[in-house]
Design a protein around this motif. Structure first.
Motif, PDB file in Angstrom:
ATOM      1  N   GLU A 107       0.742  -1.321  -0.162  1.00 56.42           N
ATOM      2  CA  GLU A 107       0.171  -0.123   0.066  1.00 56.42           C
ATOM      3  C   GLU A 107       1.068   0.971   0.207  1.00 56.42           C
ATOM      4  OE1 GLU A 107      -3.098   2.957   2.604  1.00 56.42           O
ATOM      5  OE2 GLU A 107      -1.907   1.034   3.343  1.00 56.42           O
ATOM      6  N   LYS A 165      -0.798  13.150   6.672  1.00 55.04           N
ATOM      7  CA  LYS A 165      -1.353  11.215   7.132  1.00 55.04           C
ATOM      8  C   LYS A 165       0.728  11.225   7.199  1.00 55.04           C
ATOM      9  CE  LYS A 165      -5.192   9.657   4.855  1.00 55.04           C
ATOM     10  NZ  LYS A 165      -6.132   8.548   3.543  1.00 55.04           N
ATOM     11  N   TYR A 196       2.928   8.126   7.384  1.00 62.10           N
ATOM     12  CA  TYR A 196       2.814   6.654   7.241  1.00 62.10           C
ATOM     13  C   TYR A 196       4.035   5.985   8.096  1.00 62.10           C
ATOM     14  CZ  TYR A 196      -0.215   6.613   3.760  1.00 62.10           C
ATOM     15  OH  TYR A 196      -1.152   7.284   3.038  1.00 62.10           O
ATOM     16  N   ASP A 236       4.815   0.007   9.455  1.00 66.34           N
ATOM     17  CA  ASP A 236       3.765  -1.068   8.792  1.00 66.34           C
ATOM     18  C   ASP A 236       2.681  -0.946   8.078  1.00 66.34           C
ATOM     19  OD1 ASP A 236       2.263   0.439   9.891  1.00 66.34           O
ATOM     20  OD2 ASP A 236       2.121  -1.596  11.541  1.00 66.34           O
ATOM     21  N   SER A 278       0.917   2.033   8.705  1.00 66.55           N
ATOM     22  CA  SER A 278      -0.688   2.109   8.907  1.00 66.55           C
ATOM     23  C   SER A 278      -0.199   3.926   9.131  1.00 66.55           C
ATOM     24  CB  SER A 278      -0.426   1.928   9.998  1.00 66.55           C
ATOM     25  OG  SER A 278       0.647   1.771  11.352  1.00 66.55           O
ATOM     26  N   TYR A 279      -1.267   4.720   9.420  1.00 62.60           N
ATOM     27  CA  TYR A 279      -1.040   6.337   9.318  1.00 62.60           C
ATOM     28  C   TYR A 279      -1.280   7.103  10.654  1.00 62.60           C
ATOM     29  CZ  TYR A 279      -4.994   7.408   7.686  1.00 62.60           C
ATOM     30  OH  TYR A 279      -6.607   7.186   6.566  1.00 62.60           O
ATOM     31  N   TYR A 280      -0.972   7.725  10.791  1.00 62.83           N
ATOM     32  CA  TYR A 280      -1.138   8.221  11.789  1.00 62.83           C
ATOM     33  C   TYR A 280      -1.657  10.030  11.341  1.00 62.83           C
ATOM     34  CZ  TYR A 280       0.324   5.426  15.544  1.00 62.83           C
ATOM     35  OH  TYR A 280       1.001   4.412  16.149  1.00 62.83           O
TER      36      TYR A 280
END
Length: 138
Positions: A8, A97, A99, A102, A104-106
């Motif tokens: 992704e 965003k 990343y 892994d 995922s993002y915050y």
């Protein structure tokens, strides 16, 4: 691991290194003050980041990261990008965003104050804030 970005992340539409060089403006526009190299160090890790502009949006790249267990040195590829979605409107930067290795993002809120960039997010339900300092020219 930082060097193992998931599919992704690799499929994101980050500019290539050549494109971000082309996207760095000769003329400073409103919001371009964020462009540059930033250093960050806390009790957990040290990093050097760069904010670049491409097609009117700002992106974050990792130049260097070391948390004592893992070290990442920029590869000069799309794998170096870790932040996207930053725009500048009405005197504010949008939520970015950020990343993680892994994939995922915050969501990170960014505020510029002179030569410091405040990057705030919520991690595991807790407020977290980093201060990035503009790297002085050598």
């Amino acid at each position: 691991m930082i060097s193992n970005r998931i599919d992704e992340m690799k499929s994101k539409s980050f500019p290539s290194n050549e494109q971000d060089k082309q996207g760095t403006p000769d003329k400073i526009e409103n919001g371009d003050e964020i462009i540059g190299i930033w250093e960050m160090e806390n009790d957990y890790y040290a990093a050097i980041y760069e904010i670049v502009k491409y097609k009117g949006k700002y992106y974050g790249k990792i130049h260097y990261y070391n948390d004592g267990k893992e070290e990442y040195i920029a590869k000069g590829s799309k794998d170096d990008y870790f932040m996207e979605g930053i725009t500048f409107q009405n005197g504010k930067y949008s939520t970015a965003k950020m990343y993680m290795p892994d994939g995922s993002y915050y969501e990170a809120n960014i505020r510029l104050n002179g030569n410091e960039l405040s990057v705030s997010m919520t991690i595991q339900g807790e407020a977290y804030k980093e201060i990035w300092k503009r790297k002085k020219p050598e």
